[in-house]
Design an enzyme around this catalytic site. Sequence first.
Site, PDB file in Angstrom:
ATOM      1  N   ARG A  23       0.869  -1.305  -0.144  1.00 28.00           N
ATOM      2  CA  ARG A  23      -0.066  -0.148   0.008  1.00 28.00           C
ATOM      3  C   ARG A  23       0.816   1.228   0.044  1.00 28.00           C
ATOM      4  NH1 ARG A  23      -1.734   1.679   4.640  1.00 28.00           N
ATOM      5  NH2 ARG A  23      -2.279  -0.219   5.502  1.00 28.00           N
ATOM      6  N   TYR A  44     -16.601  16.913 -15.248  1.00 28.66           N
ATOM      7  CA  TYR A  44     -16.898  15.655 -15.180  1.00 28.66           C
ATOM      8  C   TYR A  44     -18.186  15.822 -13.716  1.00 28.66           C
ATOM      9  CZ  TYR A  44     -17.271  10.754 -14.086  1.00 28.66           C
ATOM     10  OH  TYR A  44     -17.629   9.602 -13.614  1.00 28.66           O
ATOM     11  N   ASP A  68      -7.297  19.231 -13.807  1.00 31.25           N
ATOM     12  CA  ASP A  68      -7.743  18.092 -14.401  1.00 31.25           C
ATOM     13  C   ASP A  68      -7.507  18.108 -15.995  1.00 31.25           C
ATOM     14  OD1 ASP A  68      -9.157  15.949 -15.450  1.00 31.25           O
ATOM     15  OD2 ASP A  68     -10.703  15.843 -14.195  1.00 31.25           O
ATOM     16  N   LYS A 115      -8.236   7.313 -19.223  1.00 34.60           N
ATOM     17  CA  LYS A 115      -8.571   7.550 -20.452  1.00 34.60           C
ATOM     18  C   LYS A 115      -7.443   7.484 -21.385  1.00 34.60           C
ATOM     19  CE  LYS A 115     -12.778   8.491 -18.725  1.00 34.60           C
ATOM     20  NZ  LYS A 115     -12.370   8.179 -17.221  1.00 34.60           N
TER      21      LYS A 115
HETATM   22  O1  P1T Z   1     -13.513   7.399 -13.895  1.00 30.31           O
HETATM   23  P1  P1T Z   1     -12.293   7.845 -13.130  1.00 30.31           P
HETATM   24  O2  P1T Z   1     -10.785   7.121 -13.483  1.00 30.31           O
HETATM   25  O3  P1T Z   1     -12.369   7.692 -11.662  1.00 30.31           O
HETATM   26  O4  P1T Z   1     -12.089   9.333 -13.555  1.00 30.31           O
HETATM   27  C1  P1T Z   1     -12.931  10.243 -13.294  1.00 30.31           C
HETATM   28  C2  P1T Z   1     -12.989  11.488 -14.135  1.00 30.31           C
HETATM   29  C3  P1T Z   1     -12.010  12.690 -13.629  1.00 30.31           C
HETATM   30  N1  P1T Z   1     -12.002  13.800 -14.621  1.00 30.31           N
HETATM   31  C4  P1T Z   1     -12.502  13.713 -15.834  1.00 30.31           C
HETATM   32  C5  P1T Z   1     -12.090  14.889 -16.614  1.00 30.31           C
HETATM   33  C6  P1T Z   1     -13.316  12.417 -16.280  1.00 30.31           C
HETATM   34  O5  P1T Z   1     -13.666  12.534 -17.498  1.00 30.31           O
HETATM   35  C7  P1T Z   1     -13.455  11.380 -15.366  1.00 30.31           C
HETATM   36  C8  P1T Z   1     -14.071  10.438 -15.880  1.00 30.31           C
HETATM   37  N2  P1T Z   1     -15.204  10.351 -16.981  1.00 30.31           N
HETATM   38  C9  P1T Z   1     -15.929   9.675 -17.371  1.00 30.31           C
HETATM   39  C10 P1T Z   1     -15.849   8.244 -17.067  1.00 30.31           C
HETATM   40  C11 P1T Z   1     -16.677   9.996 -18.533  1.00 30.31           C
HETATM   41  O6  P1T Z   1     -17.151   9.357 -19.330  1.00 30.31           O
HETATM   42  O7  P1T Z   1     -16.906  11.161 -18.823  1.00 30.31           O
END
Ligand code: P1T
Length: 387
Positions: free
Chosen positions: A54, A106, A178, A203
């Site tokens: 961890r 988001y 972000d 992503k």
């Molecule tokens: O899904 P996760 O890895 O926890 O990430 C969250 C997140 C944070 N910031 C942005 C700009 C994002 O687009 C996302 C996640 N977005 C999607 C799942 C979506 O389809 O927009």
Amino acid sequence: MATENFRLKKQGTQYVHAGAEPDPSTGAIMTPIFQTSTFVQDAPGVNKGFEYARSQNPTRTKLEEALAIIENGNYGLAFSSGVAATDAVIKLLNPGDEVIAAADMYGGTYRLFTKVFERFGIKFIYVDTTNTAAVENAITGKTKLIWVETPTNPMMNITDIAAMAGIAKKAKAWLCVDNTFASPYLQNPLNLGADIVMHSSTKYLSGHSDVIQGALVMNNKELRDQLYFIQKSCGAVPGPFDCFLVLRGIKTLHVRMRQHCENGRQVAAFLHAHPKVDKVFWCGLESNPGYEIAKKQMKDFGGMMSFTLKDDSQEAALKVLTSTRVFSLAESLGGVESLINHPATMTHASIPREERLKTGLTDGLIRLSLGIEDPEDLIADLNQALA
Ligand code: P1T
């Protein structure tokens, strides 16, 4: 040390080699997956730099080195998801502290802020961060963090990162960007004065829709130590196999991003000229209000876009969303395959309707994540779905 030298190289070379020295014990060219929860110690506290997975894992360490290099920062930290990375940043704060954020972001970030952290006494003030004066006016003595997403999900709004950094510095607040939609290939917020860069590595960084992961990158050692303490104490760490997948994804980021951008250009031009399409939200269109700033702070404009039809109803949008054959109807983005999404009922359903309408996120808005397929096939697919 070999990794350190790759900081001097161009992006593609960095991406292929970041965090990828041959394994010293075997010569393996790819970073091994250290699938272990603990590490044997010679005596209590006498170890090889790893105690318990961890706190540290060698595969994660290599990924964290790579994350720092590709965002031109000093330190990287990997988390079990993008929202876990965001969660760690907000845990830097105390009850009574204020955060300035844009409502256009988001939906999961908005949900985390309003439904989880407001209960702990942290106040979120939503302003249009594309309006520098509005952000300046929202600053109070309690402002500790400015949270910016640029381009935004899903409206593709562009915020001037350098201007936000100036405001944050004056207010003695942190600026966190972000950078998920741009990816480090297109934009490096630390170079523009941000304190922390956040990614949903799910992503573009991983790029193949096969892992959930998040990242933070920063320059300041004290800030890194605070965030590392939160990472270790709260425990939202990614597993070694997922770290391996993101390390592998980073190696092709530049090649993929070039095709995402080219597909963005061609699909935006097609949609812009289509008689049934009303508005196209893509930061590479000169008509986009953020175009000039995007040109200044981004290398290219990326493969994310949204659009509305002249009939801006949910029914009309649903017809298109369920008629594509190359685009798959799904949440998420940044993978090699193209996705189509309905923000109002899918990714942004947790934002109250009246709030999202204020940002232009209508019931008819359609979002595209353009993959790296041939643009002719993507355009033909949209053309038949629009028909
Ligand atoms: O899904 P996760 O890895 O926890 O990430 C969250 C997140 C944070 N910031 C942005 C700009 C994002 O687009 C996302 C996640 N977005 C999607 C799942 C979506 O389809 O927009």
